[in-house]
Every structure is written in C-alpha cells, then in structure tokens.
Design an enzyme around this catalytic site. Structure first.
Site, short mmCIF file in Angstrom:
data_model
loop_
_atom_site.label_atom_id
_atom_site.label_comp_id
_atom_site.label_asym_id
_atom_site.label_seq_id
_atom_site.Cartn_x
_atom_site.Cartn_y
_atom_site.Cartn_z
N ASP B 185 0.81 -1.23 0.00
CA ASP B 185 0.00 0.00 0.00
C ASP B 185 0.84 1.28 0.00
OD1 ASP B 185 0.86 -0.59 2.55
OD2 ASP B 185 -1.03 -0.13 3.54
N GLU B 268 11.35 -3.17 12.73
CA GLU B 268 12.46 -2.53 12.00
C GLU B 268 13.69 -2.48 12.89
OE1 GLU B 268 9.49 -1.14 12.57
OE2 GLU B 268 8.64 -0.31 10.73
#
Lengths: 326, 326
Positions: B185, B268
């Site tokens: 997205d 992350e």
C-alpha cells in the site's frame, strides 16, 4: 571515381588484387553499416553507453529509463485512438504520493494524454516537476471550485470544476479518441485502457470497492444489459461510479451542451444524462461482459497536516523536507 | 570458392564486368543484412505486425505491451545489481487493487525480482494470474503467521513471517544486489529504486506520511548523520519505518543470524539491530542527503467484506463478479 580507381589497379595488378581490394572495401562498408544501424535501431543501447559514463554508475537517471520506455511504447502506437485521461486533484498530504503512483500506471499506456486539473488558483511547482519527469504527454491546469459551493454546508461538489475544465480542453483540442475520468486515488488494471480506447459512444464496466456491495456494475442478464447493480440508487437513471464509464470524443463533440452538474452524489448521472440522446441499452459492455474488475475505487487514508517543526531542526535536512510536506 | 568463381569470370570477361558483378553481390548482401537487422533490432516493430492482425485491433493484448516494455527495459540492464523487493501481503478486499497498482511501479524498474509473500496457508489463483501478467521476475510464496501470535490479544506482528520468509529466499537464491521491504500500500518514486540498488551495507532515506510528524528520516546536521526524526521513538536504536531502508545482499549473507523479531512496533529496530556489527554512523544517506521524499507510507481505507448477493442475481454477471470480491 570509385570504379575508375579500382579499374586502374586491376589493369596494373591483375584481377586477383582487384578481387581482394573490392572485398576489403565491402567488409569496411558492412562494418560501418552495422555500427550505424546498431545505434539507430537500439537507442536504448546508445543510452546505456552514455549511462555507463556517469560517475561510478551510482545513479541511473530516471529520464534515461523513461525515455527508453516511451521510445518503445510509442513505436507504432500512433495508430491507436488517443486516450484523454482527466484527473481532478487538490493539495493535500497524500497528493504527491497519489499522483506519482498513478503516473506509473499511465506511463505503461501508449498514446495517452494526461489532463491533471487542480482545484486551486495557481499551479504547484512540485506537481509540474513530477509531471515532467514522467515523460507522459500532459497538461496541468487549474479549476478552483466556485466560491458559492465552497461556502455551502454539507457535501460539496468536489472535482466538478476540474472535470468540466477537462471537458472544455477536450472539446478544444481533440477530434478523435476517448476520454475517461480517472481519480488519483483509484487503482487501474492496464487492460482497462486497452478496452476503453475503442469506445464508440459510451462504454461501461464494473468498479470494485464501491459501497458495501463491493462493486458497482451494469447487470448482464441473458447476455444483455438489464439494470445497474450499485449500493446507492438514489433515483438515478445511471447509478454508476465516476470510474465506471468512458466516452468517445466524437460522441462528446456531437453533444455541445454536455456538462457535469454541481450536484453532490449526482455528478455521474447528471453528466451521462446530459449526453442525450443516449439510453442505457446503448451502453458498450466491456471487461468480458462485465465479469472482470479492471478498476477499483481505492481510497487513501487521510493524514492531518504535519505538525510544526521544532527550532532545533533549523539547520538540518528536516527543515528542507518540511517544504515538501503539507 | 566464391573468389575462384569471380576470378574465372574476370579472366574471361575483363575487370569491368568483375567490378560490376562484385558490386551487385555487395548490394544484395547489404540489402539482406538490412532486412535481418530490422527484425532483430526492432522486436517491437515485429510485435506490432502481429498485433495488427488481431481481429479489428479491438484488444491490444496486455502481454504484447508488457513484453515490449520488458524487452526494452531488460536490454542492457543485466549489468545493474539486482533488486529483491520483498512484499508481504494478505487476503482482503483491497489486495488485488494494491498489488496491481504496485506492479505498475515495479514493471518500470529494470533487473528486479519481486518476492510476494502471503500470510496464508495456500496461494491464491487471482494473485498467481496477476503476477504472471506483469511479466516481472517473481516468486509467490506463503508464510502464515504462527498460531501463537494469532491468538494473542492486542497488536499483532503482521508481515513478520512473510518478511523472514523473504530473507530466507534471498539467502538461498541471491549472491549480490540489494533487498528492500516494500509493502503493497506504499507509494514509490522510481528514483528510489535507482538509488537503493547501489547500497553497500544499509542505506536510509525519508519516508513521507509517517505519524503526525508527516515524515520519518535520519537527521543530517553539518552534512553528517546526527539522529532520527520520527514521531515515535519508543527507546529504539533505529526509530525508522519499514520502507525507510535497503540492505545489501552480501551484507546480509555475512550476518547469518539476522532476523526480524515478532515484536509489534519493534520489527524494524529488531531487524536492523540483528545486522550487528552495524552502527548508525555507517548508514548510507540517499535521496540527496535525505532532503527528498521518494517513498510514502500511504494507507488504503479498509473496506468491509462485500454484502451477500440476492438470489435474483443468480444467472447474471454479478454472480461471477462475486467470486473475485472478498
């Protein structure tokens, strides 16, 4: 002169030497021809040679890649009916992202003109730059919503001034081909553009992600148009989504009064009705008789304008980034 | 044999005739060479001839256009370091739209491998078909979230099993190049791919539309990395977005234990820390020293599954469309 020279040699040195010399000349000619042909017929190879010389090859220029793509796509595509894509837009946090994303889809479609029309009083340099980098044939216009609608309470007729400006441009600049209203947050399958390009009057096709029905489409019963399937009928003659139809330029030119009304929720219906004489049984049904979905009414989550920047970032890159952000 | 034949003629007819004959042979050779070259060097022209013959030219096949693009893009691009794009995905109303849209961006990037990895127990034919039509080198794998995390309350570690599966594939199949986690997205500027391709260890760059700050980026002060600008620090060593970094394949291969943890919000940071030894001062700063935005964390509005279909549509196209909808 060329032959005379050779004759002189042949007379003095005999046919064997003549034969060898002529063959050498031929080889040189063939070699030169091959080289010139390689460059002419493979411009991308030629570009690569230029790219090679760029410092450490670290950056391959966008323009290089895009030129190669356009060169390939435009080759022979001039015989295809042109497509005029009318995209209304307005300044918001997601605008650059949405237009960048849509540009990649449109870059893959040959013989296309992109009419980007912003609800604003003046153009924006970031968009001008973006459009230039795509290599797409485009115009970037402005068409602010008339003040009387801005002041009105409730739902606003968004994108109407933009789309009417697009129609005005098409009337003045196009003679053949097809136009299509493509919002910048929708998603499109490339096959859509292949199909709408040959619209004779008005073509229609399913649009995914519209209302809780999940799709808006003409209903095909016994191989023929029967009615519309759409989560909101609203007494409309054409209960369809803005992304669900394409119109022939010639058909539009034959209807000089066709226009989109400033009626929130009734823009599509109003415009299609203004194309009269035109009845639902004349609709050209695309996407394998409306059994496939080639366009989706995806909506992007809205972001609030970004928070203001603390002074401590004044002499940093973040200060510069802030100029891009809304 | 060729020369002997000519010599015989020269002896009987004299050098003038020999000269004329050899020139004629050269002309024929040049002509033939030109024709064979035109077809070899202009495959798109050759394709056009095939396309022309398609019934009334109504449908220009996707495959035709795509092959032409790929032919152009792949020409000479084999010297570029390969890019491995790892895209986690899952079945939802917007999935086909998002992957279609992202595919158009990736189709414009040369020498790229797309690893599409679905959080599911089996692959989906609609996605298989979509990927095939793009012409992109790809693999389509599944990596369901482990059951223990599915049952857990609160935020779930979405996309972790997918990305680790991607890393596993890269370790097994790649030796050089760069990998990048690209959600379906997000929106990407093509320049991003030009730049990350040459990452030596770990490169970083700004990501737009992240938190209320509007951007997540390394901060550059006096030309050097100083800290991270991100709306959520959370005590992270690397407070960055998943779309904000790319890693060299060779660097990964030298760190056999690097993995993404199942820690919502810390994926992350956990992964970048697992690349140790690696410190923030080693980050390669891209996007003109982090002053440009080449990737945006756009999020698509979620749609509820579509409502069930009334029986009256049983023998219509809407019944068939329902099979595509979620």
């Amino acid at each position: 002169m060329f032959c005379g020279y050779r004759r002189k040699i042949a007379m003095s040195g005999g046919p064997r030497i003549l034969c060898v010399i002529v063959l050498c000349v031929c080889c040189v000619l063939l070699g030169q021809y091959h080289l010139s042909n390689s460059v002419r017929n493979n411009p991308q190879q030629y570009n690569d040679l230029n790219l090679e010389s760029i410092e450490t090859r670290r950056y391959v220029s966008d323009a290089g890649t895009l030129n190669r793509i356009n060169e390939c796509l435009n080759y022979g595509s001039e015989n295809l009916p042109p497509l005029y894509i009318i995209t209304p837009t307005y300044r918001r946090s997601e605008q650059l992202a949405e237009l960048t994303r849509l540009s990649h889809t449109l870059m893959l479609v040959p013989n296309l003109y992109w009419l980007v029309i912003e609800d604003a009083y003046k153009t924006n340099d970031l968009i001008t730059d973006l459009l230039k980098r795509t290599g797409i044939n485009h115009v970037y216009l402005t068409a602010p919503m008339p003040e009387q609608y801005k002041k009105k309470k409730g739902a606003k007729p968004r994108g109407v001034s933009n789309r009417n400006k697009g129609l005005e441009w098409v009337r003045e600049n196009a003679k053949t081909g097809v136009f299509y209203f493509a919002d910048d947050d929708n998603s499109y399958d490339l096959q859509l553009f292949n199909e709408i390009r040959f619209t004779r009057k008005v073509s229609m096709f399913p649009v995914g992600l519209v209302t809780k029905f999940g799709v808006s489409t003409p209903v095909i019963r016994n191989g023929r148009f029967s009615e519309f399937y759409d989560g909101w009928q609203g007494g409309r003659k054409f209960p369809v989504d803005m992304a669900g139809f394409a119109v022939s330029v010639q058909f539009l030119l034959e209807r000089p009064h066709a226009i989109m009304p400033y009626s929130p929720g009734f823009e599509e219906d109003g415009f299609l009705k203004s194309l009269k004489p035109f009845e639902p049984n004349e609709i050209e049904l695309l996407a394998s008789s409306c059994t496939k979905i080639y366009v989706w009414h995806t909506q992007t989550k809205k972001n609030e304008p970004s928070s203001s920047l603390a002074e401590k970032y004044n002499n940093t890159n973040v200060h510069l980034l802030k100029k891009i952000l809304v």
